[in-house]
Enzyme design. Structure first.
Site, mmCIF file in Angstrom:
data_model
loop_
_atom_site.group_PDB
_atom_site.id
_atom_site.type_symbol
_atom_site.label_atom_id
_atom_site.label_comp_id
_atom_site.label_asym_id
_atom_site.label_seq_id
_atom_site.Cartn_x
_atom_site.Cartn_y
_atom_site.Cartn_z
ATOM 1 N N PRO A 144 100.306 49.941 16.117
ATOM 2 C CA PRO A 144 99.046 50.461 16.663
ATOM 3 C C PRO A 144 99.167 51.120 18.024
ATOM 4 O O PRO A 144 98.191 51.694 18.519
ATOM 5 C CB PRO A 144 98.165 49.202 16.751
ATOM 6 N N TYR B 91 98.794 62.294 21.029
ATOM 7 C CA TYR B 91 97.756 61.258 21.037
ATOM 8 C C TYR B 91 96.428 61.800 20.504
ATOM 9 O O TYR B 91 95.735 61.129 19.733
ATOM 10 C CB TYR B 91 97.569 60.720 22.455
ATOM 11 N N TYR C 274 97.353 51.518 29.054
ATOM 12 C CA TYR C 274 98.590 51.081 28.418
ATOM 13 C C TYR C 274 99.516 50.602 29.541
ATOM 14 O O TYR C 274 99.969 51.413 30.354
ATOM 15 C CB TYR C 274 99.239 52.216 27.650
ATOM 16 N N LYS D 260 97.488 55.795 15.579
ATOM 17 C CA LYS D 260 97.674 56.798 14.532
ATOM 18 C C LYS D 260 97.257 56.344 13.126
ATOM 19 O O LYS D 260 97.098 57.182 12.241
ATOM 20 C CB LYS D 260 99.148 57.221 14.491
ATOM 21 N N HIS E 265 86.685 59.857 25.112
ATOM 22 C CA HIS E 265 87.665 59.565 26.153
ATOM 23 C C HIS E 265 88.508 60.811 26.385
ATOM 24 O O HIS E 265 89.110 61.342 25.451
ATOM 25 C CB HIS E 265 88.559 58.395 25.744
#
Length: 406
Positions: free
Chosen positions: A300, A392, A208, A304, A79
């Site tokens: 979550p 990220y 998100y 991480k 991704h």
């Protein structure tokens, strides 16, 4: 009368046979360092427990370049970004363009499968389905693990170094006296309602979403199974929800003027996942070292948890390799401070993502508008996007482990 224990000697005793414990055992074997791993769960239970699915680029390198397996590259999905969706609109963050890195969608249970297979392939000593585990003499040069093996045999492992990689309910952490550790934690007033569904992907990458109805995460597993979550009360009863109600709730979190629609299918797993942020400090006591969830947990939202565990293991392996090769203890002495620097950065990022994307039921209008302002600040600024993209995909390190890229 106490039964006679079978005594076994090794250099490193590892409590916990999840990804952290198995990865450490694998790395130690590449350096010729003996270890024994003990795990209370059976192999099948770990293999079929669905958990986190995003790997940082450094975690992927650790798997592939240390000789575990390359399946993450053939079975996983790269991704190159994520969508932040708020106000009914999606804003894509292109990780490759922003920081030159990607992440991989590859479930944690598949990471376990690869590591367990590598340990079996290389003749590693991994003992599943044990019970009655205790750790002793952790401040001496001869710490011990006592347990009952799967066949009912009482066993004592005598080692030079003891590692607790036994998860958030860690018996190893609990063996550290209260006065010798500080427990930092924060509870969140919400949980995630998670589902697995037989459906095609709703989007090529993770979404998100923040809305007036609360947070949602639209994730994937593969071409036919998807993972999705929405914010809920920690006391919610997952089994009381019908499929129609679940889909309506998820869709309400992602609705917008663009007409985005989730791809639906049969829901075959639904659960409520409460979470909190926690850090044990320090992550060493005597010759006991903590790694992964035994020493810290994160919500979550920032993806991480598993990546922090593997980062711990990388640092601990370097320290153990140096210690057993030369007798030098400086890297062991530095272990806790070294890993905690990354842990606290990850805690900050995870807390920020969680606070920014979730809506408390008692939030004031100021708090709601402030969070939207933060999201606008990120997507409206290249520097804001770069911060999120770097955090990220994983903060870089400037060293290597025996040829393993960071």
């Amino acid at each position: 009368m106490n039964p006679t224990r079978t005594a076994v000697t090794t250099q490193v005793g590892i409590v916990g046979g999840g990804p952290a414990g198995l990865m450490l055992s694998h790395l130690l074997a590449t350096a010729g360092i003996d270890s024994i791993v003990v795990e209370k769960r059976d192999h099948e239970t770990i293999r079929t427990t669905h958990r986190a699915g995003i790997l940082e680029h450094g975690s992927v390198s650790l798997l592939t370049e240390s000789g575990v397996d390359g399946r993450v590259l053939t079975e996983g999905h790269r991704h190159d970004g994520i969508d932040l969706r708020f106000g009914g609109e999606s804003h894509r963050l292109d990780f490759r363009e922003l920081v030159g890195e990607s992440v991989w969608l590859y479930p944690q249970n598949e990471v376990f499968v690869d590591l367990a297979a590598a340990r079996e392939r290389d003749g590693g000593d991994v003992r599943y389905s044990i019970c009655d585990t205790e750790v002793l003499d952790i401040t001496t040069d001869a710490p011990k693990i006592r347990f009952t093996d799967s066949d009912g045999t009482p066993v004592e492992i005598r080692c030079r170094i003891l590692v607790g990689a036994d998860g958030s309910q860690s018996i190893c952490r609990k063996a550290i006296p209260d006065q010798a550790r500080t427990d930092h934690f924060v509870e969140y007033p919400f949980a995630w309602f998670g589902i697995l569904t037989e459906a095609p992907p709703s989007a090529p990458e993770l979404i998100y979403a923040r809305s007036d109805h609360g947070f949602a995460l639209i994730s994937q597993r593969n071409e036919s199974v998807q993972r999705m979550y929405f914010q809920c009360d920690p006391s919610e009863n997952a089994s009381a929800w019908t499929e129609d109600r679940i889909w309506a709730e998820l869709q309400s979190r992602v609705d917008g003027p663009d007409g985005f629609e989730l791809k639906r299918g049969r829901i075959f797993e639904q659960m409520v996942l409460p979470f909190r942020s926690y850090v044990c400090e320090p992550m060493r006591h005597g010759n006991l070292f903590l790694a992964g969830d035994a020493g810290h947990t994160v919500p979550p939202t920032g993806a991480k948890g598993l990546n922090l565990a593997l980062a711990d293991v990388r640092v601990l392996f370097e320290a153990l390799d140096s210690f057993f090769a030369t007798g030098a203890e400086n890297l062991l002495d530095d272990y806790s401070d070294t890993v905690l620097r990354r842990v606290w950065k990850a805690q900050n990022f995870s807390y920020r993502m969680t606070s920014m994307l979730h809506t408390r039921t008692d939030a004031t209008s100021f708090e709601k508008r402030r969070a939207l302002g933060e999201l606008e600040s990120i997507v409206g600024s290249r520097y804001g996007q770069q911060y999120l993209a770097e955090a990220y995909t994983g903060w870089p390190r400037h060293d290597r482990i025996r040829g393993v890229a960071s």
